[in-house]
Write a protein that holds these residues in place. Structure first.
Motif, PDB file in Angstrom:
ATOM      1  N   ARG A  31      60.311  93.439  35.970  1.00  0.00           N
ATOM      2  CA  ARG A  31      61.601  93.076  36.564  1.00  0.00           C
ATOM      3  C   ARG A  31      61.831  93.759  37.911  1.00  0.00           C
ATOM      4  O   ARG A  31      62.270  93.119  38.873  1.00  0.00           O
ATOM      5  CB  ARG A  31      62.735  93.415  35.590  1.00  0.00           C
ATOM      6  N   THR A  32      61.574  95.056  38.003  1.00  0.00           N
ATOM      7  CA  THR A  32      61.832  95.762  39.264  1.00  0.00           C
ATOM      8  C   THR A  32      60.919  95.247  40.377  1.00  0.00           C
ATOM      9  O   THR A  32      61.342  95.138  41.533  1.00  0.00           O
ATOM     10  CB  THR A  32      61.647  97.287  39.104  1.00  0.00           C
ATOM     11  N   THR A  33      59.698  94.912  40.041  1.00  0.00           N
ATOM     12  CA  THR A  33      58.779  94.357  41.036  1.00  0.00           C
ATOM     13  C   THR A  33      59.297  93.015  41.535  1.00  0.00           C
ATOM     14  O   THR A  33      59.290  92.750  42.741  1.00  0.00           O
ATOM     15  CB  THR A  33      57.360  94.189  40.449  1.00  0.00           C
ATOM     16  N   ARG A  34      59.757  92.184  40.628  1.00  0.00           N
ATOM     17  CA  ARG A  34      60.322  90.883  41.014  1.00  0.00           C
ATOM     18  C   ARG A  34      61.527  91.059  41.926  1.00  0.00           C
ATOM     19  O   ARG A  34      61.638  90.399  42.963  1.00  0.00           O
ATOM     20  CB  ARG A  34      60.762  90.094  39.775  1.00  0.00           C
ATOM     21  N   GLU A  35      62.433  91.976  41.542  1.00  0.00           N
ATOM     22  CA  GLU A  35      63.648  92.184  42.335  1.00  0.00           C
ATOM     23  C   GLU A  35      63.314  92.711  43.721  1.00  0.00           C
ATOM     24  O   GLU A  35      63.887  92.260  44.726  1.00  0.00           O
ATOM     25  CB  GLU A  35      64.590  93.137  41.597  1.00  0.00           C
TER      26      GLU A  35
ATOM     27  N   THR B 242      60.491  92.322  45.317  1.00  0.00           N
ATOM     28  CA  THR B 242      59.784  91.267  46.047  1.00  0.00           C
ATOM     29  C   THR B 242      60.770  90.247  46.595  1.00  0.00           C
ATOM     30  O   THR B 242      60.671  89.831  47.755  1.00  0.00           O
ATOM     31  CB  THR B 242      58.747  90.573  45.143  1.00  0.00           C
ATOM     32  N   VAL B 243      61.731  89.849  45.794  1.00  0.00           N
ATOM     33  CA  VAL B 243      62.737  88.888  46.241  1.00  0.00           C
ATOM     34  C   VAL B 243      63.564  89.489  47.368  1.00  0.00           C
ATOM     35  O   VAL B 243      63.819  88.827  48.386  1.00  0.00           O
ATOM     36  CB  VAL B 243      63.627  88.439  45.062  1.00  0.00           C
ATOM     37  N   ALA B 244      63.988  90.738  47.227  1.00  0.00           N
ATOM     38  CA  ALA B 244      64.795  91.382  48.267  1.00  0.00           C
ATOM     39  C   ALA B 244      64.005  91.504  49.571  1.00  0.00           C
ATOM     40  O   ALA B 244      64.534  91.220  50.659  1.00  0.00           O
ATOM     41  CB  ALA B 244      65.252  92.760  47.793  1.00  0.00           C
ATOM     42  N   THR B 245      62.760  91.896  49.468  1.00  0.00           N
ATOM     43  CA  THR B 245      61.921  92.027  50.666  1.00  0.00           C
ATOM     44  C   THR B 245      61.691  90.682  51.320  1.00  0.00           C
ATOM     45  O   THR B 245      61.747  90.559  52.549  1.00  0.00           O
ATOM     46  CB  THR B 245      60.571  92.686  50.305  1.00  0.00           C
ATOM     47  N   THR B 246      61.455  89.667  50.515  1.00  0.00           N
ATOM     48  CA  THR B 246      61.236  88.322  51.054  1.00  0.00           C
ATOM     49  C   THR B 246      62.477  87.824  51.771  1.00  0.00           C
ATOM     50  O   THR B 246      62.386  87.237  52.860  1.00  0.00           O
ATOM     51  CB  THR B 246      60.840  87.350  49.925  1.00  0.00           C
ATOM     52  N   LYS B 247      63.658  88.058  51.186  1.00  0.00           N
ATOM     53  CA  LYS B 247      64.910  87.642  51.831  1.00  0.00           C
ATOM     54  C   LYS B 247      65.101  88.383  53.153  1.00  0.00           C
ATOM     55  O   LYS B 247      65.523  87.788  54.152  1.00  0.00           O
ATOM     56  CB  LYS B 247      66.102  87.897  50.906  1.00  0.00           C
ATOM     57  N   LYS B 248      64.800  89.683  53.153  1.00  0.00           N
ATOM     58  CA  LYS B 248      64.960  90.492  54.365  1.00  0.00           C
ATOM     59  C   LYS B 248      64.018  90.006  55.470  1.00  0.00           C
ATOM     60  O   LYS B 248      64.428  89.852  56.629  1.00  0.00           O
ATOM     61  CB  LYS B 248      64.687  91.956  54.022  1.00  0.00           C
TER      62      LYS B 248
END
Length: 108
Positions: free
Chosen positions: A25-29, A31-37
């Motif tokens: 879960r933390t890796t997914r979160e 990754t999503v946050a970094t991708t959005k940034k």
């Protein structure tokens, strides 16, 4: 032929590894946050190319200043090394002068 299988295997292995890491879960979160940034930054700089160019010019200028500073420091160190190379002969001369001053008979 063997090299194409190697490259394909590496790509497949990396893809499978990335997919397996997404179960956390933390890796997914993250990754999503970094991708959005990253997406936001790319969109912003795509719309504001002048600002991106200015930022790049600042970084290049800072790198040039750093390079000049490092070059100056290296030159200073090289000069100091040259001075230290001359130091033993200077010390030897001082020792010889001191030795001759104490060993010669004094005329009083």
């Amino acid at each position: 032929m063997g090299q194409s299988k190697l490259l394909a295997s590496i790509v497949i292995g990396a893809t499978v590894g990335a997919a397996l890491s997404m179960f956390d879960r933390t890796t997914r979160e993250k990754t999503v946050a970094t991708t959005k940034k990253v997406t936001s930054a790319v969109s912003y700089y795509a719309a504001n190319r002048g600002e991106l160019q200015g930022l790049i010019e600042e970084k290049v200028l800072a790198a040039q200043v750093l390079c000049e500073s490092v070059t100056d420091n290296v030159n200073m160190v090289a000069e100091k090394v040259d001075e230290f190379k001359e130091l033993p002969s200077t010390i030897q001369g001082m020792i010889s002068d001191t030795k001759s001053a104490f060993s010669s008979p004094s005329k009083e």
